[in-house]
Design a protein around this motif. Structure first.
Motif, PDB file in Angstrom:
ATOM      1  N   PRO A  80     -86.367  39.995 -17.744  1.00  0.00           N
ATOM      2  CA  PRO A  80     -86.199  40.476 -16.374  1.00  0.00           C
ATOM      3  C   PRO A  80     -86.304  41.984 -16.201  1.00  0.00           C
ATOM      4  O   PRO A  80     -86.043  42.494 -15.107  1.00  0.00           O
ATOM      5  CB  PRO A  80     -84.761  40.051 -16.088  1.00  0.00           C
ATOM      6  N   LEU A  81     -86.665  42.741 -17.244  1.00  0.00           N
ATOM      7  CA  LEU A  81     -86.456  44.185 -17.200  1.00  0.00           C
ATOM      8  C   LEU A  81     -87.726  45.015 -17.254  1.00  0.00           C
ATOM      9  O   LEU A  81     -87.662  46.232 -17.307  1.00  0.00           O
ATOM     10  CB  LEU A  81     -85.512  44.600 -18.342  1.00  0.00           C
ATOM     11  N   LEU A  82     -88.894  44.390 -17.238  1.00  0.00           N
ATOM     12  CA  LEU A  82     -90.154  45.113 -17.317  1.00  0.00           C
ATOM     13  C   LEU A  82     -90.701  45.379 -15.910  1.00  0.00           C
ATOM     14  O   LEU A  82     -90.622  44.521 -15.035  1.00  0.00           O
ATOM     15  CB  LEU A  82     -91.178  44.309 -18.106  1.00  0.00           C
ATOM     16  N   ASP A  83     -91.253  46.557 -15.722  1.00  0.00           N
ATOM     17  CA  ASP A  83     -92.004  46.842 -14.497  1.00  0.00           C
ATOM     18  C   ASP A  83     -93.441  46.416 -14.751  1.00  0.00           C
ATOM     19  O   ASP A  83     -94.127  47.018 -15.587  1.00  0.00           O
ATOM     20  CB  ASP A  83     -91.944  48.333 -14.177  1.00  0.00           C
ATOM     21  N   PRO A  84     -93.936  45.371 -14.071  1.00  0.00           N
ATOM     22  CA  PRO A  84     -95.282  44.859 -14.368  1.00  0.00           C
ATOM     23  C   PRO A  84     -96.387  45.852 -14.022  1.00  0.00           C
ATOM     24  O   PRO A  84     -97.513  45.703 -14.498  1.00  0.00           O
ATOM     25  CB  PRO A  84     -95.377  43.595 -13.513  1.00  0.00           C
ATOM     26  N   ARG A  85     -96.079  46.857 -13.236  1.00  0.00           N
ATOM     27  CA  ARG A  85     -97.105  47.846 -12.876  1.00  0.00           C
ATOM     28  C   ARG A  85     -97.332  48.844 -14.001  1.00  0.00           C
ATOM     29  O   ARG A  85     -98.421  49.397 -14.156  1.00  0.00           O
ATOM     30  CB  ARG A  85     -96.697  48.577 -11.599  1.00  0.00           C
ATOM     31  N   THR A  86     -96.294  49.112 -14.790  1.00  0.00           N
ATOM     32  CA  THR A  86     -96.386  50.089 -15.871  1.00  0.00           C
ATOM     33  C   THR A  86     -96.353  49.455 -17.252  1.00  0.00           C
ATOM     34  O   THR A  86     -96.615  50.134 -18.249  1.00  0.00           O
ATOM     35  CB  THR A  86     -95.234  51.096 -15.775  1.00  0.00           C
ATOM     36  N   SER A  87     -95.987  48.157 -17.321  1.00  0.00           N
ATOM     37  CA  SER A  87     -95.810  47.444 -18.594  1.00  0.00           C
ATOM     38  C   SER A  87     -94.778  48.142 -19.473  1.00  0.00           C
ATOM     39  O   SER A  87     -94.881  48.140 -20.708  1.00  0.00           O
ATOM     40  CB  SER A  87     -97.144  47.318 -19.347  1.00  0.00           C
ATOM     41  N   ALA A  88     -93.768  48.724 -18.845  1.00  0.00           N
ATOM     42  CA  ALA A  88     -92.685  49.394 -19.575  1.00  0.00           C
ATOM     43  C   ALA A  88     -91.350  48.962 -18.969  1.00  0.00           C
ATOM     44  O   ALA A  88     -91.271  48.548 -17.808  1.00  0.00           O
ATOM     45  CB  ALA A  88     -92.834  50.909 -19.485  1.00  0.00           C
ATOM     46  N   TYR A  89     -90.285  49.057 -19.782  1.00  0.00           N
ATOM     47  CA  TYR A  89     -88.962  48.740 -19.271  1.00  0.00           C
ATOM     48  C   TYR A  89     -88.615  49.691 -18.121  1.00  0.00           C
ATOM     49  O   TYR A  89     -88.912  50.887 -18.163  1.00  0.00           O
ATOM     50  CB  TYR A  89     -87.917  48.847 -20.373  1.00  0.00           C
ATOM     51  N   SER A  90     -87.968  49.141 -17.111  1.00  0.00           N
ATOM     52  CA  SER A  90     -87.666  49.880 -15.896  1.00  0.00           C
ATOM     53  C   SER A  90     -86.232  50.415 -15.919  1.00  0.00           C
ATOM     54  O   SER A  90     -85.284  49.622 -15.892  1.00  0.00           O
ATOM     55  CB  SER A  90     -87.858  48.975 -14.673  1.00  0.00           C
ATOM     56  N   PRO A  91     -86.050  51.729 -15.959  1.00  0.00           N
ATOM     57  CA  PRO A  91     -84.687  52.279 -15.845  1.00  0.00           C
ATOM     58  C   PRO A  91     -83.994  51.841 -14.560  1.00  0.00           C
ATOM     59  O   PRO A  91     -82.775  51.651 -14.536  1.00  0.00           O
ATOM     60  CB  PRO A  91     -84.922  53.797 -15.878  1.00  0.00           C
ATOM     61  N   GLU A  92     -84.773  51.668 -13.498  1.00  0.00           N
ATOM     62  CA  GLU A  92     -84.195  51.238 -12.222  1.00  0.00           C
ATOM     63  C   GLU A  92     -83.596  49.835 -12.335  1.00  0.00           C
ATOM     64  O   GLU A  92     -82.504  49.572 -11.809  1.00  0.00           O
ATOM     65  CB  GLU A  92     -85.272  51.269 -11.142  1.00  0.00           C
ATOM     66  N   LEU A  93     -84.286  48.933 -13.035  1.00  0.00           N
ATOM     67  CA  LEU A  93     -83.758  47.583 -13.203  1.00  0.00           C
ATOM     68  C   LEU A  93     -82.527  47.582 -14.109  1.00  0.00           C
ATOM     69  O   LEU A  93     -81.545  46.877 -13.842  1.00  0.00           O
ATOM     70  CB  LEU A  93     -84.841  46.665 -13.777  1.00  0.00           C
ATOM     71  N   LEU A  94     -82.555  48.364 -15.176  1.00  0.00           N
ATOM     72  CA  LEU A  94     -81.382  48.456 -16.052  1.00  0.00           C
ATOM     73  C   LEU A  94     -80.164  48.938 -15.270  1.00  0.00           C
ATOM     74  O   LEU A  94     -79.056  48.412 -15.414  1.00  0.00           O
ATOM     75  CB  LEU A  94     -81.672  49.404 -17.214  1.00  0.00           C
ATOM     76  N   SER A  95     -80.373  49.929 -14.421  1.00  0.00           N
ATOM     77  CA  SER A  95     -79.270  50.450 -13.611  1.00  0.00           C
ATOM     78  C   SER A  95     -78.822  49.430 -12.569  1.00  0.00           C
ATOM     79  O   SER A  95     -77.617  49.255 -12.336  1.00  0.00           O
ATOM     80  CB  SER A  95     -79.723  51.741 -12.923  1.00  0.00           C
ATOM     81  N   LEU A  96     -79.773  48.751 -11.967  1.00  0.00           N
ATOM     82  CA  LEU A  96     -79.455  47.781 -10.925  1.00  0.00           C
ATOM     83  C   LEU A  96     -78.546  46.671 -11.464  1.00  0.00           C
ATOM     84  O   LEU A  96     -77.576  46.263 -10.805  1.00  0.00           O
ATOM     85  CB  LEU A  96     -80.750  47.187 -10.379  1.00  0.00           C
ATOM     86  N   PHE A  97     -78.853  46.199 -12.686  1.00  0.00           N
ATOM     87  CA  PHE A  97     -78.042  45.142 -13.289  1.00  0.00           C
ATOM     88  C   PHE A  97     -76.813  45.685 -14.018  1.00  0.00           C
ATOM     89  O   PHE A  97     -76.020  44.904 -14.556  1.00  0.00           O
ATOM     90  CB  PHE A  97     -78.894  44.323 -14.267  1.00  0.00           C
ATOM     91  N   GLY A  98     -76.658  46.994 -14.055  1.00  0.00           N
ATOM     92  CA  GLY A  98     -75.496  47.596 -14.719  1.00  0.00           C
ATOM     93  C   GLY A  98     -75.515  47.435 -16.220  1.00  0.00           C
ATOM     94  O   GLY A  98     -74.453  47.318 -16.856  1.00  0.00           O
ATOM     95  N   ILE A  99     -76.706  47.450 -16.823  1.00  0.00           N
ATOM     96  CA  ILE A  99     -76.791  47.239 -18.272  1.00  0.00           C
ATOM     97  C   ILE A  99     -77.553  48.381 -18.957  1.00  0.00           C
ATOM     98  O   ILE A  99     -78.258  48.171 -19.943  1.00  0.00           O
ATOM     99  CB  ILE A  99     -77.433  45.881 -18.618  1.00  0.00           C
TER     100      ILE A  99
END
Length: 508
Positions: A176-195
């Motif tokens: 659930p943590l990859l940004d499909p536009r950049t093919s890299a883990y998304s800091p925004e998603l990590l922060s959003l889920f609090g992990i």
């Protein structure tokens, strides 16, 4: 030279030898055990899975008489396969079908976190994904988290045993943590889920040449292969199966009729509009994306119904269903039997199976047909949620062996249904990926066009299509009504569990 493709499914490991023309030469199948130590849990012993893979390779290797040019690997996706700094397991694998983290997902849904994440990555997460499992483990088993260095998937775990390389392919990393536009883990998603704390546990993403590595000396000795044999990490099983079915061109979709009913379409862009639903999988830099809708309830529902009706095999269930008229005499079945609820095309951890309209007038044949029709309505549900213009549906998996079910899918969806000739379609997708990775084919579309062969076509019957369109509307209406009942039932179950715990702690 031959190639060996591994398809490491949840309950069955398969090793397939393919010749240069993509024909199956030999197949070995080894069962694996899913352990359920507590209600809603699903685990596997990681070393046992590796041993099953090794045994399957050794079994088919003598049939690769002209040598092995590469080994290609696909496996069950999602879940959380934790290893330490030496890539050794820190406990059992927690599988994609595990529901222990359902309260975590419910909280994210309630707070709008899951929906906001969908607007970033085009995926609506569920309890069997690493973000939820890691959150649960930090709360309930912090020692396991502290002892772990990397959260792998099944494919990543097996790749590390074969090559010594620790990482996962893009499709496995996508949710659930990859940004499909950049093919890299998304800091925004990590922060959003609090992990944010879990960032060091996320594995390296293997793309392009990085997803191919040589077989280690130790693995070569164990398997009987040559050291340095190229090992290709293919997309995880649902995506590899779509490739193996040849569903790479516009207008083609694929549905796997297996442990999960997974409906998939290829798309060139990320779509985060509409109601949050399904998963968006990245296959590789510059490649199309896959919109995937893998249900939690699939052919296990047929096994359950067969047992319930005293039948020895789902084949008998199919034959019994054919004795009932289309529509099953008004009987409607909502087939959400997974203890973890359902994840597509809606996410509800409280979802449960429900019969509507059952009366003394319905016999065993009507029940059997209602089960098949309910599962088929889910296929149509997912096709509509995918939003793609589709004129043909490729079907594969064990359920596609039922002629009755293939015809029913055509009549319910209104699409031409085509069954590939290959018996092991997921392994075929891994084989095609291996051909491209090793330079034998220029791209996956042309590899599929050359090597995928078709078996049989089922055309929809117009009169039945019209009747099933009305039944589909009824199916959706009844599910909306059932939703409130699911949640009331869950509250009741939680209350009873709380009462039992209180009684155990204070028997007086």
């Amino acid at each position: 030279m031959s190639a060996i493709a591994i398809d490491a499914g949840t309950s069955l490991i398969k090793a397939v030898v393919f010749d240069d023309d993509g024909h199956e030469v030999a197949v070995a199948r080894h069962a694996t055990e899913v352990r359920r130590p507590h209600p809603g849990w699903a685990e596997q012993d990681m070393d046992s899975v590796w041993q099953a893979v090794a045994a399957a390779i050794r079994e088919v290797l003598p049939q690769a008489r002209d040598g092995v040019r590469f080994v290609a690997l696909t496996a069950q996706g999602d879940g959380c396969w934790l290893v330490d700094e030496h890539a050794e397991p820190t406990g059992p694998a927690i599988l994609w079908s595990d529901g222990r983290a359902a309260p975590v997902v419910d909280r994210w849904l309630r707070d709008g976190v899951a929906q906001e994440a969908f607007r970033i990555n085009g995926s609506l997460g569920f309890a069997g994904l690493p973000h939820a499992i890691l959150t649960w483990l930090r709360e309930h088993d912090p020692d396991r988290v502290a002892s772990s260095a990397t959260a792998l998937t099944c494919g990543g775990w097996l790749f590390s045993r074969l090559t010594g390389v620790v990482g996962v392919d893009l499709s496995d990393a996508s949710v659930p943590l990859l940004d499909p536009r950049t093919s890299a883990y998304s800091p925004e998603l990590l922060s959003l889920f609090g992990i944010e704390w879990a960032r060091p546990l996320l594995p390296r993403v293997l793309d392009g040449p990085d997803a191919t590595a040589g077989l280690t000396r130790a693995a070569a000795a164990e398997l009987g292969l040559a050291e340095g044999t190229p090992v290709v990490l293919a997309p995880y099983d649902v995506a590899s199966t779509a490739l193996g079915a040849g569903s790479t061109a516009a207008g083609l979709a694929c549905t796997i009729l297996g442990t999960t009913l997974c409906t998939e379409v290829f798309t060139p862009t990320v779509d985060t509009s509409g109601d949050p639903s399904g998963l968006t999988l990245v296959l590789g830099s510059g490649a199309d994306l896959v919109r995937a809708f893998p249900t939690l309830a699939g052919t296990e529902v047929l096994g359950w119904a067969s047992d319930l009706l005293g039948l020895a095999h789902p084949r008998e269930l199919s034959a019994l269903a054919e004795q009932a008229p289309p529509g099953a005499g008004g009987l409607v079945f909502l087939p959400y039997l997974s203890p973890a609820g359902e994840r597509v095309p809606f996410l509800d951890t409280s979802a449960r199976g429900t019969f509507w309209g059952l009366s003394l007038e319905h016999g065993r044949d009507a029940v059997a047909r209602a089960v098949f029709e309910g599962l088929t309505m889910v296929v149509k549900d997912c096709l509509l949620a995918a939003g793609a213009r589709t004129h043909e549906l490729r079907v594969c998996g064990g359920g596609s062996n039922s002629e009755m079910w293939c015809r029913l899918i055509a009549d319910v969806t209104g699409l031409r249904v085509v069954r590939p000739a290959d018996g092991e379609v997921g392994a075929k997708g891994a084989f095609l990926t291996g051909l491209v990775a090793t330079g034998s084919e220029p791209d996956l579309t042309r590899a599929a066009r050359r090597h995928v062969r078709l078996d049989r076509t089922y055309e929809p019957e117009p009169d039945l299509v019209e009747g099933y369109a009305d039944q589909y509307e009824r199916f959706g209406s009844l599910r909306r009504i059932a939703t409130r009942g699911w949640h009331l039932d869950r509250q009741g179950r939680q209350g009873r569990q709380g009462h039992r715990q209180a009684t155990q702690e204070d028997p007086a």
